[in-house]
Design a protein around this motif. Structure first.
Motif, short mmCIF file in Angstrom:
data_model
loop_
_atom_site.label_atom_id
_atom_site.label_comp_id
_atom_site.label_asym_id
_atom_site.label_seq_id
_atom_site.Cartn_x
_atom_site.Cartn_y
_atom_site.Cartn_z
N ARG A 127 -27.04 -42.84 11.46
CA ARG A 127 -27.95 -42.02 10.67
C ARG A 127 -28.82 -41.21 11.64
O ARG A 127 -29.12 -41.68 12.74
CB ARG A 127 -28.89 -42.89 9.84
N PRO A 128 -29.30 -40.05 11.22
CA PRO A 128 -30.23 -39.30 12.08
C PRO A 128 -31.51 -40.11 12.28
O PRO A 128 -31.98 -40.78 11.37
CB PRO A 128 -30.52 -38.03 11.28
N MET A 129 -32.06 -40.05 13.48
CA MET A 129 -33.29 -40.77 13.78
C MET A 129 -34.46 -39.81 13.98
O MET A 129 -35.61 -40.20 13.79
CB MET A 129 -33.09 -41.63 15.03
N LEU A 130 -34.18 -38.59 14.40
CA LEU A 130 -35.23 -37.62 14.64
C LEU A 130 -35.50 -36.80 13.39
O LEU A 130 -34.58 -36.39 12.70
CB LEU A 130 -34.83 -36.67 15.78
N SER A 131 -36.78 -36.56 13.13
CA SER A 131 -37.14 -35.66 12.04
C SER A 131 -36.91 -34.23 12.52
O SER A 131 -36.74 -34.00 13.72
CB SER A 131 -38.59 -35.91 11.62
N PRO A 132 -36.91 -33.26 11.64
CA PRO A 132 -36.65 -31.88 12.05
C PRO A 132 -37.59 -31.35 13.15
O PRO A 132 -37.22 -30.50 13.93
CB PRO A 132 -36.82 -31.07 10.75
N ASN A 133 -38.82 -31.91 13.23
CA ASN A 133 -39.75 -31.45 14.25
C ASN A 133 -39.62 -32.22 15.58
O ASN A 133 -40.39 -32.02 16.49
CB ASN A 133 -41.20 -31.52 13.74
N GLY A 134 -38.64 -33.11 15.66
CA GLY A 134 -38.38 -33.83 16.91
C GLY A 134 -39.06 -35.18 17.02
O GLY A 134 -38.93 -35.85 18.04
N GLY A 135 -39.79 -35.62 16.00
CA GLY A 135 -40.44 -36.93 16.03
C GLY A 135 -39.55 -38.01 15.45
O GLY A 135 -38.55 -37.74 14.79
N THR A 136 -39.91 -39.26 15.73
CA THR A 136 -39.21 -40.42 15.17
C THR A 136 -40.18 -41.13 14.25
O THR A 136 -41.27 -41.52 14.66
CB THR A 136 -38.76 -41.37 16.30
N GLN A 137 -39.79 -41.29 12.98
CA GLN A 137 -40.69 -41.87 11.99
C GLN A 137 -40.44 -43.36 11.82
O GLN A 137 -39.29 -43.81 11.82
CB GLN A 137 -40.53 -41.15 10.65
N PHE A 138 -41.55 -44.09 11.69
CA PHE A 138 -41.53 -45.54 11.56
C PHE A 138 -42.50 -46.01 10.49
O PHE A 138 -43.52 -45.38 10.24
CB PHE A 138 -42.00 -46.21 12.87
N ALA A 139 -42.20 -47.18 9.94
CA ALA A 139 -43.15 -47.94 9.13
C ALA A 139 -43.40 -49.22 9.91
O ALA A 139 -42.46 -49.95 10.23
CB ALA A 139 -42.57 -48.25 7.75
N LEU A 140 -44.65 -49.48 10.27
CA LEU A 140 -44.99 -50.63 11.11
C LEU A 140 -45.39 -51.82 10.24
O LEU A 140 -46.27 -51.71 9.39
CB LEU A 140 -46.12 -50.29 12.07
N TYR A 141 -44.72 -52.94 10.51
CA TYR A 141 -44.94 -54.20 9.79
C TYR A 141 -45.30 -55.30 10.75
O TYR A 141 -44.74 -55.38 11.85
CB TYR A 141 -43.66 -54.63 9.04
N THR A 189 -26.40 -48.16 12.11
CA THR A 189 -27.63 -47.81 11.40
C THR A 189 -28.82 -48.27 12.25
O THR A 189 -28.90 -49.44 12.62
CB THR A 189 -27.68 -48.52 10.03
N PRO A 190 -29.78 -47.36 12.55
CA PRO A 190 -30.98 -47.77 13.27
C PRO A 190 -31.83 -48.68 12.37
O PRO A 190 -32.03 -48.37 11.20
CB PRO A 190 -31.69 -46.46 13.57
N VAL A 191 -32.31 -49.79 12.93
CA VAL A 191 -33.05 -50.76 12.12
C VAL A 191 -34.52 -50.80 12.53
O VAL A 191 -35.39 -50.51 11.72
CB VAL A 191 -32.41 -52.17 12.20
N PHE A 192 -34.82 -51.17 13.78
CA PHE A 192 -36.22 -51.22 14.19
C PHE A 192 -36.37 -51.04 15.69
O PHE A 192 -35.42 -51.18 16.45
CB PHE A 192 -36.90 -52.53 13.74
N LEU A 193 -37.60 -50.75 16.08
CA LEU A 193 -38.01 -50.70 17.47
C LEU A 193 -38.97 -51.86 17.67
O LEU A 193 -39.82 -52.11 16.82
CB LEU A 193 -38.71 -49.38 17.77
N GLU A 194 -38.81 -52.57 18.78
CA GLU A 194 -39.70 -53.70 19.07
C GLU A 194 -40.27 -53.55 20.46
O GLU A 194 -39.53 -53.32 21.42
CB GLU A 194 -38.93 -55.02 18.97
N PHE A 195 -41.59 -53.68 20.57
CA PHE A 195 -42.25 -53.72 21.87
C PHE A 195 -42.24 -55.16 22.37
O PHE A 195 -42.53 -56.08 21.61
CB PHE A 195 -43.70 -53.23 21.77
N GLN A 196 -41.91 -55.32 23.63
CA GLN A 196 -41.90 -56.65 24.24
C GLN A 196 -43.28 -57.28 24.06
O GLN A 196 -44.29 -56.64 24.33
CB GLN A 196 -41.56 -56.50 25.73
N HIS A 197 -43.33 -58.48 23.56
CA HIS A 197 -44.56 -59.25 23.30
C HIS A 197 -45.41 -58.65 22.18
O HIS A 197 -46.56 -59.03 22.01
CB HIS A 197 -45.40 -59.42 24.57
#
Length: 184
Positions: free
Chosen positions: A47-61, A96-104
């Motif tokens: 699936r596309p990950m970049l929005s048309p303006n070049g950003g990556t959108q996330f919902a943080l949980y 399918t992109p699922v999530f991004l995780e920061f270490q710790h």
């Protein structure tokens, strides 16, 4: 959107349950997110990950509000470099992109593109817009800059406090891959 949300990858092999609302929705413009998204979007069926303006959108949980109900064995993490503190997790069955995780980190940044088309949440703010050198100006429809970024960090801290300063680990069964290996 409150209560429980179930999301799945395109083929249904991976299912996540999200409890309650995200504590914030964002659009990241950092070089790392743009670089990773550009590389991962070329995977077959992705699936596309970049929005048309070049950003990556996330919902943080908060991590304590996310459960992987099915498919943990097919989740693959990609890092820009082996030592990178962030990993981008993709359902390898259908890319399918699922999530991004920061270490710790105590939160997961669930890719907005993981939601069915038209069902993702609009970003409340933009982060790291200073990395956009040489790119077209952004619309002023979503706040960006120093004050919204301070609000972003305040919400991160608030979520961590609500979790009792815990940072749960999400163990995946597959070894992480370096994005640089994809093109080798």
């Amino acid at each position: 959107m409150s209560g429980i949300t179930k999301l799945s990858c395109d083929c249904g092999e991976v299912v996540l349950t999200l409890k309650a609302d995200p504590f914030i929705t964002t659009e990241c413009h950092c070089t790392s997110c743009r670089t990773a998204a550009t590389a991962l979007e070329i995977l077959p069926l992705a699936r596309p990950m970049l929005s048309p303006n070049g950003g990556t959108q996330f919902a943080l949980y908060r991590k304590d509000r996310v459960s992987i109900d099915k498919g943990i064995s097919v989740l693959t993490a990609f890092r820009l470099k082996p030592e990178s503190p962030t990993r981008r997790v993709v359902a390898s069955c259908c890319n399918t992109p699922v999530f991004l995780e920061f270490q710790h980190g105590h939160w997961l940044s669930v890719y907005s593109s993981f939601w069915p088309e038209g069902a993702s949440l609009a970003p409340e703010l933009r982060t790291v817009v200073s990395d956009r050198e040489g790119m077209a100006d952004l619309d002023n429809d979503v706040p960006a800059g120093k004050l919204p970024t301070a609000g972003f960090y305040a919400r991160l801290l608030g979520a961590w406090i609500a979790m009792g300063f815990k940072s749960p680990t999400i163990a995946l069964s597959r070894p992480d891959k370096a994005i640089s290996e994809m093109t080798a």
